[in-house]
Enzyme design. Structure first.
Site, PDB file in Angstrom:
ATOM      1  N   ARG A  72      33.220  47.291  21.741  1.00 14.15           N
ATOM      2  CA  ARG A  72      34.318  46.533  22.367  1.00 14.15           C
ATOM      3  C   ARG A  72      33.819  45.121  22.685  1.00 14.15           C
ATOM      4  O   ARG A  72      32.766  44.968  23.293  1.00 14.15           O
ATOM      5  CB  ARG A  72      34.758  47.240  23.652  1.00 14.15           C
ATOM      6  N   ARG A 141      35.052  43.510  33.792  1.00 11.95           N
ATOM      7  CA  ARG A 141      35.405  43.710  32.372  1.00 11.95           C
ATOM      8  C   ARG A 141      36.056  42.460  31.779  1.00 11.95           C
ATOM      9  O   ARG A 141      36.141  41.425  32.434  1.00 11.95           O
ATOM     10  CB  ARG A 141      36.374  44.893  32.279  1.00 11.95           C
ATOM     11  N   LYS A 204      33.946  50.297  37.283  1.00 10.50           N
ATOM     12  CA  LYS A 204      34.504  49.156  36.557  1.00 10.50           C
ATOM     13  C   LYS A 204      35.332  48.274  37.492  1.00 10.50           C
ATOM     14  O   LYS A 204      35.838  48.729  38.535  1.00 10.50           O
ATOM     15  CB  LYS A 204      35.361  49.650  35.401  1.00 10.50           C
ATOM     16  N   LYS A 206      38.301  44.985  37.261  1.00 11.94           N
ATOM     17  CA  LYS A 206      39.171  44.312  36.281  1.00 11.94           C
ATOM     18  C   LYS A 206      39.890  43.112  36.889  1.00 11.94           C
ATOM     19  O   LYS A 206      40.480  43.226  37.958  1.00 11.94           O
ATOM     20  CB  LYS A 206      40.172  45.314  35.730  1.00 11.94           C
ATOM     21  N   CYS A 425      47.768  54.166  24.274  1.00 11.11           N
ATOM     22  CA  CYS A 425      46.313  54.034  24.265  1.00 11.11           C
ATOM     23  C   CYS A 425      45.767  54.603  22.964  1.00 11.11           C
ATOM     24  O   CYS A 425      46.487  55.232  22.195  1.00 11.11           O
ATOM     25  CB  CYS A 425      45.720  54.785  25.451  1.00 11.11           C
ATOM     26  N   CYS A 431      38.861  59.077  21.311  1.00 11.10           N
ATOM     27  CA  CYS A 431      38.635  59.104  22.755  1.00 11.10           C
ATOM     28  C   CYS A 431      38.220  60.503  23.227  1.00 11.10           C
ATOM     29  O   CYS A 431      38.957  61.470  23.051  1.00 11.10           O
ATOM     30  CB  CYS A 431      39.885  58.678  23.518  1.00 11.10           C
ATOM     31  N   CYS A 470      45.845  60.909  28.211  1.00 12.18           N
ATOM     32  CA  CYS A 470      45.355  61.561  29.430  1.00 12.18           C
ATOM     33  C   CYS A 470      45.774  60.704  30.612  1.00 12.18           C
ATOM     34  O   CYS A 470      46.323  59.619  30.418  1.00 12.18           O
ATOM     35  CB  CYS A 470      43.827  61.750  29.355  1.00 12.18           C
ATOM     36  N   CYS A 474      45.192  54.064  30.280  1.00 15.14           N
ATOM     37  CA  CYS A 474      44.722  52.908  29.499  1.00 15.14           C
ATOM     38  C   CYS A 474      45.849  52.058  28.919  1.00 15.14           C
ATOM     39  O   CYS A 474      45.617  50.899  28.580  1.00 15.14           O
ATOM     40  CB  CYS A 474      43.774  53.367  28.401  1.00 15.14           C
TER      41      CYS A 474
HETATM   42 FE1  SRM Z   1      40.558  52.722  29.332  1.00 15.85          FE
HETATM   43  C1  SRM Z   1      38.210  55.150  29.724  1.00 15.85           C
HETATM   44  C2  SRM Z   1      40.260  52.920  26.015  1.00 15.85           C
HETATM   45  C3  SRM Z   1      42.332  49.880  29.069  1.00 15.85           C
HETATM   46  C4  SRM Z   1      41.608  53.125  32.561  1.00 15.85           C
HETATM   47  N1  SRM Z   1      39.374  53.811  28.094  1.00 15.85           N
HETATM   48  C5  SRM Z   1      38.431  54.715  28.457  1.00 15.85           C
HETATM   49  C6  SRM Z   1      37.603  55.150  27.245  1.00 15.85           C
HETATM   50  C7  SRM Z   1      36.417  54.255  27.143  1.00 15.85           C
HETATM   51  C8  SRM Z   1      37.194  56.634  27.222  1.00 15.85           C
HETATM   52  C9  SRM Z   1      35.819  56.971  27.774  1.00 15.85           C
HETATM   53  O1  SRM Z   1      35.557  56.699  28.958  1.00 15.85           O
HETATM   54  O2  SRM Z   1      35.023  57.508  27.027  1.00 15.85           O
HETATM   55  C10 SRM Z   1      38.642  54.873  26.123  1.00 15.85           C
HETATM   56  C11 SRM Z   1      38.066  54.624  24.724  1.00 15.85           C
HETATM   57  C12 SRM Z   1      38.999  55.183  23.684  1.00 15.85           C
HETATM   58  C13 SRM Z   1      38.612  54.844  22.310  1.00 15.85           C
HETATM   59  O3  SRM Z   1      38.388  55.764  21.491  1.00 15.85           O
HETATM   60  O4  SRM Z   1      38.562  53.672  21.964  1.00 15.85           O
HETATM   61  C14 SRM Z   1      39.468  53.781  26.746  1.00 15.85           C
HETATM   62  N2  SRM Z   1      41.073  51.554  27.821  1.00 15.85           N
HETATM   63  C15 SRM Z   1      40.944  51.849  26.505  1.00 15.85           C
HETATM   64  C16 SRM Z   1      41.696  50.861  25.640  1.00 15.85           C
HETATM   65  C17 SRM Z   1      41.011  50.585  24.308  1.00 15.85           C
HETATM   66  C18 SRM Z   1      43.133  51.367  25.455  1.00 15.85           C
HETATM   67  C19 SRM Z   1      43.939  50.717  24.364  1.00 15.85           C
HETATM   68  O5  SRM Z   1      44.485  51.477  23.571  1.00 15.85           O
HETATM   69  O6  SRM Z   1      44.041  49.494  24.318  1.00 15.85           O
HETATM   70  C20 SRM Z   1      41.739  49.662  26.606  1.00 15.85           C
HETATM   71  C21 SRM Z   1      40.534  48.787  26.490  1.00 15.85           C
HETATM   72  C22 SRM Z   1      40.620  47.605  27.382  1.00 15.85           C
HETATM   73  C23 SRM Z   1      39.534  46.594  27.189  1.00 15.85           C
HETATM   74  O7  SRM Z   1      39.592  45.857  26.204  1.00 15.85           O
HETATM   75  O8  SRM Z   1      38.661  46.484  28.052  1.00 15.85           O
HETATM   76  C24 SRM Z   1      41.713  50.386  27.940  1.00 15.85           C
HETATM   77  N3  SRM Z   1      41.701  51.643  30.609  1.00 15.85           N
HETATM   78  C25 SRM Z   1      42.448  50.559  30.263  1.00 15.85           C
HETATM   79  C26 SRM Z   1      43.391  50.267  31.305  1.00 15.85           C
HETATM   80  C27 SRM Z   1      44.460  49.165  31.270  1.00 15.85           C
HETATM   81  C28 SRM Z   1      43.902  47.865  31.766  1.00 15.85           C
HETATM   82  O9  SRM Z   1      42.712  47.731  32.040  1.00 15.85           O
HETATM   83  O10 SRM Z   1      44.702  46.945  31.894  1.00 15.85           O
HETATM   84  C29 SRM Z   1      43.189  51.205  32.303  1.00 15.85           C
HETATM   85  C30 SRM Z   1      44.020  51.363  33.601  1.00 15.85           C
HETATM   86  C31 SRM Z   1      43.718  50.337  34.601  1.00 15.85           C
HETATM   87  C32 SRM Z   1      42.576  50.760  35.484  1.00 15.85           C
HETATM   88  O11 SRM Z   1      41.420  50.626  35.054  1.00 15.85           O
HETATM   89  O12 SRM Z   1      42.825  51.247  36.586  1.00 15.85           O
HETATM   90  C33 SRM Z   1      42.118  52.054  31.859  1.00 15.85           C
HETATM   91  N4  SRM Z   1      39.966  53.891  30.892  1.00 15.85           N
HETATM   92  C34 SRM Z   1      40.580  53.936  32.119  1.00 15.85           C
HETATM   93  C35 SRM Z   1      39.972  54.982  32.908  1.00 15.85           C
HETATM   94  C36 SRM Z   1      40.321  55.358  34.367  1.00 15.85           C
HETATM   95  C37 SRM Z   1      39.488  54.596  35.320  1.00 15.85           C
HETATM   96  C38 SRM Z   1      39.682  55.067  36.751  1.00 15.85           C
HETATM   97  O13 SRM Z   1      39.718  54.235  37.651  1.00 15.85           O
HETATM   98  O14 SRM Z   1      39.779  56.258  36.985  1.00 15.85           O
HETATM   99  C39 SRM Z   1      39.008  55.578  32.071  1.00 15.85           C
HETATM  100  C40 SRM Z   1      38.095  56.777  32.424  1.00 15.85           C
HETATM  101  C41 SRM Z   1      36.823  56.370  33.082  1.00 15.85           C
HETATM  102  O15 SRM Z   1      36.515  55.198  33.256  1.00 15.85           O
HETATM  103  O16 SRM Z   1      36.106  57.284  33.467  1.00 15.85           O
HETATM  104  C42 SRM Z   1      39.026  54.883  30.815  1.00 15.85           C
HETATM  105 FE1  SF4 Z   2      41.449  57.980  26.271  1.00 15.73          FE
HETATM  106 FE2  SF4 Z   2      42.900  58.710  28.344  1.00 15.73          FE
HETATM  107 FE3  SF4 Z   2      42.324  56.135  27.989  1.00 15.73          FE
HETATM  108 FE4  SF4 Z   2      43.998  57.294  26.373  1.00 15.73          FE
HETATM  109  S1  SF4 Z   2      44.305  57.024  28.584  1.00 15.73           S
HETATM  110  S2  SF4 Z   2      42.273  56.002  25.742  1.00 15.73           S
HETATM  111  S3  SF4 Z   2      43.224  59.346  26.208  1.00 15.73           S
HETATM  112  S4  SF4 Z   2      40.868  57.725  28.435  1.00 15.73           S
END
Ligand code: SRM
Ligand code: SF4
Length: 557
Positions: A72, A141, A204, A206, A425, A431, A470, A474
Site C-alpha cells: 500500500r 496513515r 492506527k 487517520k 472494500c 483480505c 466484515c 473499510c
Molecule cells: Fe481497512 C484492516 C483494506 C480503509 C478500518 N483494511 C484492513 C486490512 C488491512 C485487513 C487486515 O488487517 O489484514 C484490509 C486489507 C484488504 C486487502 O486485501 O487489501 C483493509 N482498508 C482497506 C482498504 C484497501 C479498503 C478499500 O477497499 O479501499 C482501505 C485502505 C485505505 C488506505 O489506503 O489506507 C481501508 N479501513 C479503511 C477505512 C476507511 C477509512 O480509513 O477512511 C476504515 C474505517 C475507518 C477506521 O479506521 O475507523 C478501515 N481496516 C479497518 C479496520 C478496523 C480498525 C478498528 O479501529 O477496529 C481493520 C482491522 C484492523 O485494523 O485490525 C482494517
Molecule cells: Fe477486509 Fe473487513 Fe476491511 Fe473489508 S472491511 S477489507 S473484509 S477488513
C-alpha cells in the site's frame, strides 16, 4: 492493571521497526515471514496475505497457504504523476496480480507480490518517488484531502496541507531505507521518535483535510479532521474534528462506530502543531492493552470531550477558538468533465470497487496506461475509489474523451447514481478478515438496488450503498444509507438510516440475512419512501423520520 497487548512487545523489541525483516526476506524455505515481522512489515506499508480462494485446496494438499504480500502506497491527497502511474502499472504487471486497487483513503494497493519480489517492488516505487512508509501500522496513515476539480487554487492548497501533515507525522526511523532500499545499516542507538516514542501509537491513526461544501472524505469518520475555512476565496484556517472511527467487531458491544466531534478553529499556520498535539494525546492516553479498544474514539468516549479539549489546550498553550461556520452539501464524486478556475479540464471516471483491471468491456489498465503515456496531467485518486484525470488542456479534451471511450472507461455516462456512488472494500479473496464478498459483489448488488428503485418509480434516485466483507468498516459503511456488513458467506447485516452527507451513523435493521431476504426487506421500504417522502427527502432521512430505524441522538455538527 491489564497486560499490554502482544503487539506492544513486538514494537518495543523491534529496534525501530526493523525486527528480523531482513532475515525473513532472505529465508528461502517459506513464502511467509516470521510472525513478529508480519506486524512490523505493516509499518512499511505491506501486509502478508494468502489467496483465500485456494486456501482449503492447498491445505488438503498439505501445502503452505499461497502467501503473497499486498503493498500500500503513501500518497497524501491521492495525487500521482503520469510517471508514477506508469511505474505502478509496470509494477503490478511484473510482480503483482496485474491489477491496481484505488483505496478508500486515496492510495494504491498492489496485491499478490511474492516475498522474493518485495524488495524490487519497493525499489521500483522509490525510483518514482513513491514510498510506503506508515501506509499501515500504528502510525498516522495516508492523509486524505478533498478533491474538488473546479477549485484548482484551493485544491492545490488543501493538497499541500495534506502533504505537509503526512511529512510532519512520519516516523523518523530509517528502517524502511535499510530494509528495502539498501540504506546504511544502523550502527548505534535506534533513532529517536519525537512524536511517537519507542512504541509508536496504540493503534492506527487517520487524518483528513476536507474542502466544503464537498464532504467527500467523510470527515466525521476520521480520528482527526481539518475542515478548510475559506474567506474571500482564500484559505484562512481549519475547523478541527476529532474522535471519529468505524471499526467494529461482531458481538463485542464495547466496539462501535463513532462520529468525530467538532472541537474548534485554528489558523492554517498551526495545522501541523495541532495535528501533533492530538496525535500525541492519543499516544499518551490511548489503550495499549486491548487493540480493539485502542483508537482515539474510545479515548474521547471514555475520558470525555471536556477532558480532551482541556488536554489539547494544555499541549497547545491555550484553547482553540470557536469553530467557524461551514456547510456540506454533497459527498460523492462529480463525474464527467469539469473546468477549473484556470481553464483546465478534469475528467472524473467511475472505477467500480476501485479496481483497475482489464476486462472484456472495460480495459482500465490498458486505457489508463495509454492515457498516462500522453503525459497530460496528474491522476488523482478520489476518496470514493474513483479517478480524476486532472489538469487537461482544453485542446486535448476531445482526444481524451475518445481515448476513454475506446477503452470502455466512460461508464459514468450511463451508470445510475446508485452504481456511480456505491463503495465496497476489497474483501475476498485477499483480505484475511473477510467473512463475505464485497468488491466482487458491489456491481451486482447495485443493479439489484436499481431494479427495486425502478419498480417503485424511483429510477435515477441517489441512495448511498456501501458493502464491506466484515464489520471493520473499510468502505465507511456506517455512514451509508444502505450498508451490508459481511457476517458469513452470502450473509450480511443490513444497516439503514444514515443521511446523504455522512453526518449521521446508520443502525442495524436486520441481522445475518441473504440477498433474497435483503431485497424482501427493502422492497416495502422503497414503496413506503416513494409514497411518503417529503419533497426530495433522502432514503436515509425517510427511514429515520418514519421510524423504520431509531437513530440514537448523536450526529455530527
Ligand atoms: Fe481497512 C484492516 C483494506 C480503509 C478500518 N483494511 C484492513 C486490512 C488491512 C485487513 C487486515 O488487517 O489484514 C484490509 C486489507 C484488504 C486487502 O486485501 O487489501 C483493509 N482498508 C482497506 C482498504 C484497501 C479498503 C478499500 O477497499 O479501499 C482501505 C485502505 C485505505 C488506505 O489506503 O489506507 C481501508 N479501513 C479503511 C477505512 C476507511 C477509512 O480509513 O477512511 C476504515 C474505517 C475507518 C477506521 O479506521 O475507523 C478501515 N481496516 C479497518 C479496520 C478496523 C480498525 C478498528 O479501529 O477496529 C481493520 C482491522 C484492523 O485494523 O485490525 C482494517
Ligand atoms: Fe477486509 Fe473487513 Fe476491511 Fe473489508 S472491511 S477489507 S473484509 S477488513
Amino acid at each position: 492493571m491489564a497486560d499490554l497487548s502482544p503487539v506492544e512487545g513486538i514494537k518495543t523489541r523491534s529496534r525501530g521497526l526493523r525486527g528480523t525483516l531482513v532475515e525473513s526476506l532472505a529465508d528461502p524455505i517459506t513464502g511467509a515471514i516470521a510472525e513478529d515481522d508480519t506486524q512490523l512489515i505493516k509499518f512499511h506499508g505491506s501486509y502478508q496475505q494468502d489467496d483465500r480462494d485456494v486456501r482449503e485446496e492447498r491445505r488438503q494438499q498439505k501445502l503452505e497457504p499461497a502467501y503473497s504480500f499486498m503493498i500500500r502506497t503513501r500518497l497524501p491527497g491521492g495525487v500521482a504523476t503520469p510517471t508514477q502511474w506508469l511505474a505502478l502499472d509496470a509494477l503490478t504487471r511484473e510482480f503483482g496480480n496485474g491489477t491496481l486497487k484505488l483505496t478508500t483513503r486515496q492510495a494504491f494497493q498492489v496485491h499478490g507480490v511474492v516475498k522474493r519480489d518485495l524488495k524490487d517492488s519497493f525499489q521500483a516505487l522509490n525510483q518514482v518517488a513513491i514510498d510506503c512508509i506508515a501506509a499501515c501500522g500504528d502510525v498516522n496513515r495516508n492523509v486524505m484531502a478533498g478533491i474538488n476539480p473546479a477549485e484548482s487554487a484551493l485544491h492545490a492548497e488543501v493538497h499541500a496541507a495534506a502533504r505537509g501533515l503526512s511529512e510532519h507525522l512520519l516516523p523518523r526511523t530509517r528502517a524502511y531505507h535499510e530494509v528495502w532500499l539498501d540504506g546504511e545499516k544502523l550502527a548505534g542507538e535506534v533513532e529517536k521518535e519525537p512524536l511517537y516514542g519507542p512504541t509508536y501509537l496504540p493503534r492506527k491513526f487517520k487524518v483528513a483535510v476536507v474542502l466544503p461544501p464537498h464532504n467527500d472524505v467523510d470527515i466525521y469518520t476520521q480520528d482527526l479532521g481539518f475542515i478548510a475555512i475559506v474567506e474571500k476565496s482564500q484559505l484562512i484556517g481549519f475547523n478541527l474534528t476529532a474522535g471519529g472511527g468505524l471499526g467494529v467487531t461482531h458481538g463485542e458491544s464495547a466496539t462501535f462506530p463513532r462520529l468525530a466531534d467538532l472541537i474548534g478553529y485554528l489558523p492554517k499556520e498551526r495545522l501541523n502543531e495541532v495535528a501533533a498535539a492530538v496525535m500525541t494525546t492519543q499516544r499518551d492516553f490511548g489503550d495499549r492493552t486491548n487493540r480493539k479498544h485502542a483508537r482515539l474514539k474510545y479515548t474521547i468516549h471514555e475520558l470525555g470531550l471536556p477532558w480532551f479539549k482541556e488536554e489539547l489546550a494544555r499541549r497547545l498553550g491555550g484553547p482553540l477558538a470557536a469553530p467557524k461556520p461551514f456547510t456540506f452539501t454533497t459527498r460523492g464524486d462529480r463525474f464527467g468533465w469539469v473546468e477549473d478556475t484556470h481553464g483546465r479540464w478534469h475528467l472524473t471516471l467511475r472505477v467500480p470497487g476501485g479496481r483497475v483491471m482489464d476486462g472484456p468491456e472495460q480495459r482500465w489498465c490498458a486505457g489508463l496506461r495509454a492515457y498516462a503515456e500522453r503525459n497530460l496531467g496528474e491522476l488523482r485518486l478520489t476518496p470514493n475509489q474513483n479517478l480524476v484525470l486532472a489538469e487537461i488542456p482544453a485542446s486535448e479534451k476531445a482526444a481524451v474523451t475518445a481515448l476513454v471511450s475506446t477503452f470502455g472507461l466512460n461508464i459514468h455516462e450511463t451508470a445510475t447514481r446508485v452504481a456511480r456512488d456505491a463503495l465496497a472494500c476489497v474483501s475476498l479473496p485477499t483480505c484475511p478478515l473477510a467473512m463475505a464478498e464485497a468488491e466482487r459483489y458491489i456491481v451486482a448488488f447495485s443493479a439489484r438496488m436499481d431494479e427495486l428503485l425502478v419498480r417503485h418509480g424511483l429510477a435515477g434516485e441517489a441512495v448511498s450503498v456501501r458493502i464491506t466483507g466484515c464489520p471493520n468498516g473499510c468502505a465507511r459503511p456506517y455512514v451509508a444509507e444502505i450498508a451490508l456488513i459481511g457476517k458469513a458467506p452470502g450473509r450480511y447485516n443490513l444497516m439503514l438510516g444514515s443521511d446523504a452527507l455522512g453526518a449521521r451513523l446508520n443502525v442495524l435493521y436486520r441481522e445475518n440475512i441473504d440477498e433474497t431476504t435483503i431485497l424482501a426487506a427493502l422492497d416495502p421500504l422503497f414503496a413506503g419512501w416513494a409514497a411518503g417522502r417529503q419533497g426530495t427527502e433522502s432514503f436515509g432521512d425517510w427511514c429515520m423520520r418514519s421510524g423504520v430505524v431509531v437513530i440514537p441522538a448523536v450526529s455530527a455538527a
